[in-house]
Design a protein around this motif. Structure first.
Motif, PDB file in Angstrom:
ATOM      1  N   ASP A   8     -17.215 -39.673  34.863  1.00 31.10           N
ATOM      2  CA  ASP A   8     -16.553 -39.541  36.152  1.00 31.10           C
ATOM      3  C   ASP A   8     -15.079 -39.867  35.956  1.00 31.10           C
ATOM      4  O   ASP A   8     -14.728 -40.692  35.102  1.00 31.10           O
ATOM      5  N   VAL A   9     -14.218 -39.253  36.757  1.00 33.12           N
ATOM      6  CA  VAL A   9     -12.781 -39.447  36.584  1.00 33.12           C
ATOM      7  C   VAL A   9     -12.287 -40.753  37.195  1.00 33.12           C
ATOM      8  O   VAL A   9     -11.091 -41.049  37.117  1.00 33.12           O
ATOM      9  N   VAL A  10     -13.188 -41.541  37.789  1.00 32.56           N
ATOM     10  CA  VAL A  10     -12.812 -42.876  38.263  1.00 32.56           C
ATOM     11  C   VAL A  10     -13.559 -43.954  37.471  1.00 32.56           C
ATOM     12  O   VAL A  10     -13.663 -45.095  37.912  1.00 32.56           O
ATOM     13  N   GLN A  42     -21.040 -38.337  39.263  1.00 30.61           N
ATOM     14  CA  GLN A  42     -20.387 -39.078  40.342  1.00 30.61           C
ATOM     15  C   GLN A  42     -20.967 -40.482  40.438  1.00 30.61           C
ATOM     16  O   GLN A  42     -22.152 -40.659  40.723  1.00 30.61           O
ATOM     17  N   LEU A  43     -20.126 -41.468  40.208  1.00 33.82           N
ATOM     18  CA  LEU A  43     -20.573 -42.854  40.307  1.00 33.82           C
ATOM     19  C   LEU A  43     -20.884 -43.239  41.743  1.00 33.82           C
ATOM     20  O   LEU A  43     -21.783 -44.048  41.996  1.00 33.82           O
ATOM     21  N   ASP A  44     -20.147 -42.670  42.692  1.00 30.90           N
ATOM     22  CA  ASP A  44     -20.379 -42.981  44.103  1.00 30.90           C
ATOM     23  C   ASP A  44     -20.202 -41.719  44.935  1.00 30.90           C
ATOM     24  O   ASP A  44     -19.111 -41.451  45.449  1.00 30.90           O
ATOM     25  N   ALA A 136      -2.244 -44.699  39.284  1.00 32.36           N
ATOM     26  CA  ALA A 136      -2.887 -45.161  40.517  1.00 32.36           C
ATOM     27  C   ALA A 136      -2.818 -44.096  41.610  1.00 32.36           C
ATOM     28  O   ALA A 136      -2.663 -44.401  42.795  1.00 32.36           O
ATOM     29  N   ALA A 137      -2.933 -42.832  41.207  1.00 27.54           N
ATOM     30  CA  ALA A 137      -2.915 -41.729  42.168  1.00 27.54           C
ATOM     31  C   ALA A 137      -4.311 -41.536  42.756  1.00 27.54           C
ATOM     32  O   ALA A 137      -5.322 -41.853  42.127  1.00 27.54           O
ATOM     33  N   ASP A 138      -4.353 -41.006  43.954  1.00 30.29           N
ATOM     34  CA  ASP A 138      -5.612 -40.744  44.645  1.00 30.29           C
ATOM     35  C   ASP A 138      -6.113 -39.360  44.240  1.00 30.29           C
ATOM     36  O   ASP A 138      -5.688 -38.349  44.793  1.00 30.29           O
ATOM     37  N   ILE A 139      -7.034 -39.311  43.286  1.00 35.35           N
ATOM     38  CA  ILE A 139      -7.482 -38.004  42.793  1.00 35.35           C
ATOM     39  C   ILE A 139      -8.541 -37.376  43.709  1.00 35.35           C
ATOM     40  O   ILE A 139      -9.126 -36.358  43.328  1.00 35.35           O
TER      41      ILE A 139
END
Length: 244
Positions: A8-10, A42-44, A136-139
């Motif tokens: 996941d990208v987060v 997706q983690l969440d 710290a951008a909102d992807i």
């Protein structure tokens, strides 16, 4: 040889694991014959579409609640990860990241794969991870996703079509279903040729052993029989033309 990576990208460990695998590939003799495919996870899935506005939440308190920790305890754990990531050349800003959905980011990664193949998908994956953890951008924000995609020359019209619709949502779901079939319970999860797997951001040495084993078993050496039995070679011309 194909390496499929569910991530996941987060996921901070996914970025660390990516760097460690890349380091292993740098010293792998057959790296030019290795394909790396990024699979969605997706983690969440319940995370908000993006972290702006009144609903904006930083990741730290969200994780603290999820794992039953105080925010101070969670910050201490995150600091350890920040320090570890620095050893891999990554400048994490974990205390500033926002809790956000990654569905649209994954859909764009599938677009990149269709448009430019594995190389373009890999570059977009790197860009999104860096945007989230180092900037710290909102992807989850379409403006951020659009910026990162267009910077890599993805087709602007196709990017807009994907972001304003639901295209590739089925591909994301298929990746997640495949992860469940493989027994993936956490990411990153690395699968080589659907035969060998490594779970987590293992040390570079583990990835090197994985690559060597997978390659050697996929390309076994030729077993010499016949004239070689008992140590005696059969009649043959030498590679330098001798004995012919």
């Amino acid at each position: 040889m194909r390496i499929e990576i569910w991530s996941d990208v987060v996921c901070p460990w996914c970025f660390v694991g990516k760097r460690r695998l890349e380091r292993a590939l740098e010293s792998f003799e057959h790296a030019d014959q290795v394909e790396v495919v990024w699979r969605s996870f997706q983690l969440d899935p319940s995370a908000p579409p993006h972290g702006h506005g009144a609903e904006r939440q930083l990741t730290t308190p969200v994780l603290a609640r999820k794992y039953g920790r105080s925010e101070d305890e969670m910050r201490d754990m995150q600091q350890q990860l920040v320090d570890l990531a620095a050893e891999e050349g990554l400048a994490f800003r974990l205390f500033e990241t926002v809790h956000t959905s990654t569905l649209d980011a994954h859909r764009l990664l599938h677009l990149a794969l269709d448009q430019g193949g594995l190389d373009l998908q890999g570059r977009l994956k790197e860009a999104l991870l860096s945007a989230y953890f180092e900037d710290a951008a909102d992807i989850g924000d379409h403006q951020v996703l659009r910026r990162e995609a267009l910077a890599l020359d993805l087709d602007p019209e196709r990017v807009e079509e994907v972001l304003t619709g639901e295209e590739y949502a089925d591909a994301v779901a298929a990746d997640i279903d495949a992860a469940q079939d493989l027994g993936v319970s956490g990411v990153p999860f690395f699968v080589v040729d659907r035969r060998y797997a490594v779970s987590g951001a293992q040390p570079t040495e583990v990835f090197s052993r994985l690559l060597d084993r997978a390659w050697s078993e996929a390309h076994p050496p030729v077993q010499l029989v016949g004239g070689a039995v008992g140590g005696a070679a059969g009649d043959a011309c030498g590679i330098d033309g001798s004995a012919c």
